[in-house]
Motif scaffolding. Structure first.
Motif, PDB file in Angstrom:
ATOM      1  N   ARG A 112      31.910   8.618 -24.511  1.00 27.54           N
ATOM      2  CA  ARG A 112      31.178   9.823 -25.202  1.00 27.54           C
ATOM      3  C   ARG A 112      31.030   9.447 -26.606  1.00 27.54           C
ATOM      4  O   ARG A 112      29.807   9.602 -27.359  1.00 27.54           O
ATOM      5  CB  ARG A 112      31.704  11.217 -24.894  1.00 27.54           C
ATOM      6  CG  ARG A 112      31.079  12.106 -25.854  1.00 27.54           C
ATOM      7  CD  ARG A 112      29.537  12.423 -25.513  1.00 27.54           C
ATOM      8  NE  ARG A 112      29.106  13.463 -26.316  1.00 27.54           N
ATOM      9  CZ  ARG A 112      27.841  13.403 -26.788  1.00 27.54           C
ATOM     10  NH1 ARG A 112      26.827  12.529 -26.554  1.00 27.54           N
ATOM     11  NH2 ARG A 112      27.321  14.346 -27.682  1.00 27.54           N
ATOM     12  N   ILE A 113      32.081   8.852 -27.067  1.00 29.97           N
ATOM     13  CA  ILE A 113      32.086   8.429 -28.616  1.00 29.97           C
ATOM     14  C   ILE A 113      31.200   7.144 -28.754  1.00 29.97           C
ATOM     15  O   ILE A 113      30.341   7.206 -30.087  1.00 29.97           O
ATOM     16  CB  ILE A 113      33.538   7.985 -29.018  1.00 29.97           C
ATOM     17  CG1 ILE A 113      34.672   9.275 -28.948  1.00 29.97           C
ATOM     18  CG2 ILE A 113      33.573   7.320 -30.552  1.00 29.97           C
ATOM     19  CD1 ILE A 113      35.808   8.929 -29.223  1.00 29.97           C
ATOM     20  N   VAL A 114      31.243   6.326 -27.770  1.00 30.21           N
ATOM     21  CA  VAL A 114      30.185   5.031 -27.930  1.00 30.21           C
ATOM     22  C   VAL A 114      28.693   5.690 -28.087  1.00 30.21           C
ATOM     23  O   VAL A 114      27.653   5.425 -28.511  1.00 30.21           O
ATOM     24  CB  VAL A 114      30.324   3.995 -26.883  1.00 30.21           C
ATOM     25  CG1 VAL A 114      29.332   3.217 -26.671  1.00 30.21           C
ATOM     26  CG2 VAL A 114      31.527   3.327 -27.102  1.00 30.21           C
ATOM     27  N   ASP A 115      28.380   6.835 -27.206  1.00 28.88           N
ATOM     28  CA  ASP A 115      27.254   7.270 -27.000  1.00 28.88           C
ATOM     29  C   ASP A 115      26.783   8.007 -28.280  1.00 28.88           C
ATOM     30  O   ASP A 115      25.487   7.806 -28.704  1.00 28.88           O
ATOM     31  CB  ASP A 115      27.147   8.325 -25.811  1.00 28.88           C
ATOM     32  CG  ASP A 115      25.535   8.852 -25.653  1.00 28.88           C
ATOM     33  OD1 ASP A 115      24.894   7.825 -25.349  1.00 28.88           O
ATOM     34  OD2 ASP A 115      25.542  10.083 -25.683  1.00 28.88           O
ATOM     35  N   VAL A 116      27.652   8.653 -28.843  1.00 27.59           N
ATOM     36  CA  VAL A 116      27.344   9.459 -30.222  1.00 27.59           C
ATOM     37  C   VAL A 116      27.203   8.253 -31.387  1.00 27.59           C
ATOM     38  O   VAL A 116      26.207   8.423 -31.965  1.00 27.59           O
ATOM     39  CB  VAL A 116      28.482  10.178 -30.559  1.00 27.59           C
ATOM     40  CG1 VAL A 116      28.403  10.660 -32.151  1.00 27.59           C
ATOM     41  CG2 VAL A 116      28.381  11.343 -29.713  1.00 27.59           C
ATOM     42  N   ILE A 117      27.977   7.052 -31.333  1.00 28.00           N
ATOM     43  CA  ILE A 117      27.696   6.135 -32.308  1.00 28.00           C
ATOM     44  C   ILE A 117      26.496   5.556 -32.205  1.00 28.00           C
ATOM     45  O   ILE A 117      25.654   5.295 -33.090  1.00 28.00           O
ATOM     46  CB  ILE A 117      28.739   4.993 -32.278  1.00 28.00           C
ATOM     47  CG1 ILE A 117      30.205   5.501 -32.766  1.00 28.00           C
ATOM     48  CG2 ILE A 117      28.496   3.939 -32.904  1.00 28.00           C
ATOM     49  CD1 ILE A 117      31.196   4.665 -32.165  1.00 28.00           C
ATOM     50  N   ARG A 118      25.901   5.341 -31.047  1.00 28.02           N
ATOM     51  CA  ARG A 118      24.539   4.706 -30.561  1.00 28.02           C
ATOM     52  C   ARG A 118      23.424   5.456 -30.997  1.00 28.02           C
ATOM     53  O   ARG A 118      22.530   5.271 -31.502  1.00 28.02           O
ATOM     54  CB  ARG A 118      24.432   4.198 -29.252  1.00 28.02           C
ATOM     55  CG  ARG A 118      25.487   3.004 -28.841  1.00 28.02           C
ATOM     56  CD  ARG A 118      25.461   2.552 -27.347  1.00 28.02           C
ATOM     57  NE  ARG A 118      26.263   1.520 -27.196  1.00 28.02           N
ATOM     58  CZ  ARG A 118      26.510   1.031 -26.041  1.00 28.02           C
ATOM     59  NH1 ARG A 118      26.042   1.711 -24.854  1.00 28.02           N
ATOM     60  NH2 ARG A 118      27.404   0.154 -25.759  1.00 28.02           N
TER      61      ARG A 118
END
Length: 150
Positions: A112-118
């Motif tokens: 989820r954190i990677v998705d938010v970063i992207r």
């Protein structure tokens, strides 16, 4: 004669001073000009993330060290060093992001954190072009641990 020359020199110097209020070209040579990048148009679609991988890398001490370093560079201005939402931008009046410790477990997951970063979330803009794929995963592992800290 000297007084006249001195007053002419002072007038010339004063006339060439930069007040900083007028519009300046983007490549002004006398000082840095910060322009807002604007907002994303309604309904815009983010560019594909270069080299995006949904495969989570193995967690190693090197990955966690890189995550802490990348977090300090890209995330600390808003989220603060401990992820409490108290970065320097917030202290200057920008609305505070939610502290990582207040996020539920699903929101603290590295995926989820990677998705938010992207792709961004809320006030956070997409960071895919600034933060590479490897750094995204490293930051995600670092942040998932910050959220568990007291």
């Amino acid at each position: 004669m000297r007084a006249l020359l001195a007053s002419a020199l002072v007038a010339l110097v004063a006339a060439s001073c930069d007040s900083g209020t007028e519009e300046r070209p983007e490549n002004a040579a006398t000082r840095a000009v910060m322009r807002p990048s604007g907002t994303l148009p309604e309904g815009s679609v983010p560019r594909p993330f270069p080299g995006a991988s949904t495969e989570r890398p193995a967690v190693t001490p090197g990955l966690l060290a890189r995550g802490a370093e990348a977090y300090a560079a890209f995330c600390t201005p808003c989220h603060g060093p401990a992820g409490r939402g108290d970065g320097p931008v917030v202290r200057r009046g920008f609305p505070a992001p939610l502290p990582f410790a207040k996020l539920d477990e699903a929101a603290r997951s590295p995926n989820r954190i990677v998705d938010v970063i992207r792709h961004g979330h809320g006030r956070m803009r997409p960071m895919a072009e600034q933060v590479g794929n490897a750094d995204s995963w490293a930051i995600a592992e670092h942040v998932s641990r910050l959220g568990n800290a007291p």
